[in-house]
Design a protein around this motif. Sequence first.
Motif, PDB file in Angstrom:
ATOM      1  N   ALA A  11       0.858  -1.117  -0.299  1.00  0.00           N
ATOM      2  CA  ALA A  11      -0.067   0.171  -0.072  1.00  0.00           C
ATOM      3  C   ALA A  11       0.861   1.132  -0.034  1.00  0.00           C
ATOM      4  O   ALA A  11       0.390   2.178  -0.733  1.00  0.00           O
ATOM      5  N   GLU A  12       1.907   1.080   0.916  1.00  0.00           N
ATOM      6  CA  GLU A  12       3.068   2.287   0.506  1.00  0.00           C
ATOM      7  C   GLU A  12       3.645   2.512  -0.590  1.00  0.00           C
ATOM      8  O   GLU A  12       3.421   3.674  -1.151  1.00  0.00           O
ATOM      9  N   MET A  16       3.161   5.850  -2.982  1.00  0.00           N
ATOM     10  CA  MET A  16       4.450   6.776  -3.192  1.00  0.00           C
ATOM     11  C   MET A  16       4.939   6.501  -4.525  1.00  0.00           C
ATOM     12  O   MET A  16       5.514   7.507  -5.082  1.00  0.00           O
ATOM     13  N   GLN A  17       4.573   5.421  -5.146  1.00  0.00           N
ATOM     14  CA  GLN A  17       5.051   5.236  -6.735  1.00  0.00           C
ATOM     15  C   GLN A  17       4.243   5.098  -7.862  1.00  0.00           C
ATOM     16  O   GLN A  17       4.446   5.467  -8.904  1.00  0.00           O
ATOM     17  N   ILE A  18       3.072   4.718  -7.439  1.00  0.00           N
ATOM     18  CA  ILE A  18       2.299   4.291  -8.767  1.00  0.00           C
ATOM     19  C   ILE A  18       0.904   5.357  -8.810  1.00  0.00           C
ATOM     20  O   ILE A  18       0.645   5.664 -10.202  1.00  0.00           O
ATOM     21  N   VAL A  19       0.420   5.936  -7.696  1.00  0.00           N
ATOM     22  CA  VAL A  19      -0.834   6.815  -7.996  1.00  0.00           C
ATOM     23  C   VAL A  19      -0.517   8.139  -8.828  1.00  0.00           C
ATOM     24  O   VAL A  19       0.801   8.784  -8.457  1.00  0.00           O
ATOM     25  N   ARG A  49       1.537  12.566  -0.617  1.00  0.00           N
ATOM     26  CA  ARG A  49       2.006  10.869  -0.641  1.00  0.00           C
ATOM     27  C   ARG A  49       2.025  10.662   0.773  1.00  0.00           C
ATOM     28  O   ARG A  49       1.621   9.582   1.286  1.00  0.00           O
ATOM     29  N   LYS A  50       3.203  11.182   1.511  1.00  0.00           N
ATOM     30  CA  LYS A  50       3.650  10.923   2.622  1.00  0.00           C
ATOM     31  C   LYS A  50       2.615  10.936   3.727  1.00  0.00           C
ATOM     32  O   LYS A  50       2.375  10.229   4.834  1.00  0.00           O
ATOM     33  N   LEU A  52      -0.728  10.690   3.172  1.00  0.00           N
ATOM     34  CA  LEU A  52      -1.460   9.563   3.213  1.00  0.00           C
ATOM     35  C   LEU A  52      -0.776   8.332   3.660  1.00  0.00           C
ATOM     36  O   LEU A  52      -1.692   7.431   4.266  1.00  0.00           O
ATOM     37  N   VAL A  53       0.378   8.101   3.386  1.00  0.00           N
ATOM     38  CA  VAL A  53       0.969   6.900   3.988  1.00  0.00           C
ATOM     39  C   VAL A  53       0.968   6.878   5.554  1.00  0.00           C
ATOM     40  O   VAL A  53       0.714   5.816   5.997  1.00  0.00           O
ATOM     41  N   SER A  54       0.973   8.167   6.184  1.00  0.00           N
ATOM     42  CA  SER A  54       0.826   8.131   7.541  1.00  0.00           C
ATOM     43  C   SER A  54      -0.581   7.715   8.179  1.00  0.00           C
ATOM     44  O   SER A  54      -0.764   7.252   9.447  1.00  0.00           O
ATOM     45  N   TYR A  55      -1.650   7.436   7.275  1.00  0.00           N
ATOM     46  CA  TYR A  55      -2.703   6.987   7.601  1.00  0.00           C
ATOM     47  C   TYR A  55      -3.059   5.622   7.717  1.00  0.00           C
ATOM     48  O   TYR A  55      -4.155   4.967   7.819  1.00  0.00           O
ATOM     49  N   LEU A  56      -1.903   4.969   6.904  1.00  0.00           N
ATOM     50  CA  LEU A  56      -2.002   3.585   6.866  1.00  0.00           C
ATOM     51  C   LEU A  56      -2.141   2.822   8.141  1.00  0.00           C
ATOM     52  O   LEU A  56      -1.362   3.037   8.991  1.00  0.00           O
ATOM     53  N   PRO A  57      -3.096   1.781   8.345  1.00  0.00           N
ATOM     54  CA  PRO A  57      -2.703   0.889   9.580  1.00  0.00           C
ATOM     55  C   PRO A  57      -1.504   0.061   9.645  1.00  0.00           C
ATOM     56  O   PRO A  57      -0.893  -0.368   8.482  1.00  0.00           O
ATOM     57  N   THR A  58      -1.093   0.276  10.825  1.00  0.00           N
ATOM     58  CA  THR A  58       0.322  -0.248  11.034  1.00  0.00           C
ATOM     59  C   THR A  58       0.324  -1.738  11.734  1.00  0.00           C
ATOM     60  O   THR A  58       1.014  -2.476  11.945  1.00  0.00           O
TER      61      THR A  58
END
Length: 65
Positions: A11-12, A16-19, A49-50, A52-58
Amino acid sequence: ADRLLQLQQAAEFYLMQIVEIHTFVGIASFDSKGEIRAQLHQINSDDDRKLLVSYLPTAVTAKTE
């Protein structure tokens, strides 16, 4: 646990690379009910991008019923 880590990494990478630039992305998580983790947000920079990555579940919590 490895599969969950791989899913988070995928997802990260996607964010970061594809969207593509100017794309709107939101993040939701689901278990017994859905939760909006990030409203739709337009990707205009690496900072977007960063963010949104911070909202990903960890982590995943196991529920027993």
